[in-house]
Design a protein around this motif. Structure first.
Motif, short mmCIF file in Angstrom:
data_model
loop_
_atom_site.label_atom_id
_atom_site.label_comp_id
_atom_site.label_asym_id
_atom_site.label_seq_id
_atom_site.Cartn_x
_atom_site.Cartn_y
_atom_site.Cartn_z
N LEU A 128 27.26 48.17 -12.14
CA LEU A 128 26.70 47.03 -13.26
C LEU A 128 27.59 46.25 -13.46
CD1 LEU A 128 24.68 45.26 -13.15
CD2 LEU A 128 23.93 46.27 -14.96
N LYS A 129 27.80 44.98 -13.51
CA LYS A 129 29.16 44.31 -14.20
C LYS A 129 27.87 43.29 -14.72
CE LYS A 129 33.32 42.37 -14.38
NZ LYS A 129 35.01 41.85 -13.37
N MET A 130 28.24 42.55 -16.11
CA MET A 130 27.98 41.75 -16.39
C MET A 130 28.58 41.23 -17.47
SD MET A 130 23.82 42.75 -18.60
CE MET A 130 22.72 43.43 -17.02
N ASN A 131 28.85 40.06 -16.62
CA ASN A 131 30.72 38.86 -17.46
C ASN A 131 31.65 40.13 -17.54
OD1 ASN A 131 28.63 36.46 -17.67
ND2 ASN A 131 29.22 37.00 -20.24
N ASP A 132 32.35 39.97 -18.28
CA ASP A 132 33.54 40.81 -18.39
C ASP A 132 33.09 42.30 -18.39
OD1 ASP A 132 34.84 38.51 -17.50
OD2 ASP A 132 35.25 37.80 -19.81
N TYR A 133 31.83 43.07 -18.92
CA TYR A 133 32.32 43.97 -19.28
C TYR A 133 31.00 45.29 -18.05
CZ TYR A 133 33.75 42.17 -23.72
OH TYR A 133 34.86 41.57 -24.82
N PHE A 134 32.09 46.28 -18.19
CA PHE A 134 31.11 47.16 -17.08
C PHE A 134 29.92 47.48 -17.70
CE2 PHE A 134 34.91 46.07 -14.93
CZ PHE A 134 34.96 45.90 -13.79
N ILE A 135 28.69 47.63 -17.04
CA ILE A 135 27.69 49.22 -17.94
C ILE A 135 27.91 50.11 -17.31
CG2 ILE A 135 25.46 48.92 -18.64
CD1 ILE A 135 27.01 46.20 -19.09
#
Length: 322
Positions: free
Chosen positions: A40-47
């Motif tokens: 999962l990636k939200m905007n530029d950040y990988f969760i």
């Protein structure tokens, strides 16, 4: 394959990170191991990790995420009814109801069939992500590595997530870059200080985390720190080019149960003092192993990462003149 190792102690009351070559005084206690693919990636950040379990793909090939993260990361309002084991998620005037063990969800009161179901694990509800994304019109893409990618300004609704886009890692020319990339690229949080001043962002989306292994261990004999987190991340250079030594900045940020934030920043990342953190060169498509140890006073709730590069001191002036 390259291996980068760092050991970090976090003083959360001062939001300070200290790098050392060893962690002493840790006695084996309660230990929990979490490992898997990064999906999962939200905007530029990988969760990478969410309490009590990182995002994962279930046996029906569907993305599952903790209910808590729907509130914290997506910015939705969430309520849970224990007797009926039903969660109600509200965002932008729309409502989704999901019940543990049921294939039927209710979107604005209308039944919608799912091909997987919510489950209960470690006392927390884990829900199918697709019903959430579709119902609230989050635009989703699947990248070449099988990562579900979302880009939406609503992801910055919560205060601690907003901090990820407005902090202290600077562009050499913020005004120009604000026009070029948009306001959420204007400044970058998760900055590091070095003996020469602030670090400057060079390029985003350079490194893709492929998998992780995180071990949380209770510390028995330390009056201040209570949890030792030992983490290993496998990342890949996806830039399509060679990354020179000193430019790599796969930056990992951690949030505790109290929403205290800290990241793997240190005081000597460039120049003569760079021995405390090795920013190794990498060739196109090369795999790098990043190892870290982090001590905190509370359990870790989230681990997020961004795969970027930073400018070396000799590159900053050249970049400003472009």
């Amino acid at each position: 394959m390259l291996i980068r190792t760092g050991k970090i102690a976090a003083m959360l009351c001062l939001v300070t990170i200290l790098i050392s070559f060893g962690v002493t005084g840790a006695e084996a206690g309660t230990k929990a191991v979490h490992e898997g693919r990064v999906v999962l990636k939200m905007n530029d950040y990988f969760i990478i990790y969410t309490y009590p379990k990182g995002p994962y793909i279930d046996e029906n090939n569907r993305l599952i995420i903790p209910l808590r993260s729907v509130s914290d990361l997506l910015g939705a309002d969430v309520a849970y009814d224990g007797p009926t084991r039903t969660a109600t998620v509200t965002l932008d005037g729309h409502t989704v109801q999901i019940t543990i063990g049921s294939y039927t969800a209710f979107v604005d009161g209308e039944p919608v069939e799912m091909d997987t179901m919510a489950v209960l694990e470690s006392g927390s509800m884990l829900v199918p992500a697709r019903i959430i994304f579709d119902s609230f019109d989050f635009k989703v893409e699947l990248n070449a590595h099988g990562v579900v990618c979302i880009r939406d300004e609503r992801l910055y609704t919560k205060e601690f997530v907003r901090e990820l886009s407005r902090g202290e890692l600077l562009y050499p020319n913020p005004a120009e870059d604000g026009q070029r990339h948009g306001t959420d690229f204007f400044y970058r949080h998760l900055a590091s200080m070095d003996y020469f001043g602030w670090l400057y962002l060079k390029e985003l989306n350079v490194f893709q985390p492929l998998s992780y292994r995180v071990v949380f261990e209770e510390i028995k004999d330390d009056e201040y720190y209570k949890v030792l987190t030992s983490a290993s991340y496998m990342i890949k250079n996806i830039s399509g080019k060679e990354i020179a030594k000193g430019n790599e900045d796969f930056f990992i940020s951690y949030y505790t149960m109290a929403s205290d934030y800290f990241g793997t920043r240190d005081n000597s990342t460039l120049g003569e003092k760079s021995d405390l953190r090795s920013r190794t060169a990498s060739t196109k498509d090369e795999i790098i192993i990043v190892n870290e140890e982090v001590k905190t006073r509370q359990k870790i709730k989230y681990i997020l990462a961004i795969g970027r590069t930073i400018l070396m001191p000799n590159e900053i002036r050249e970049y400003q003149l472009k």
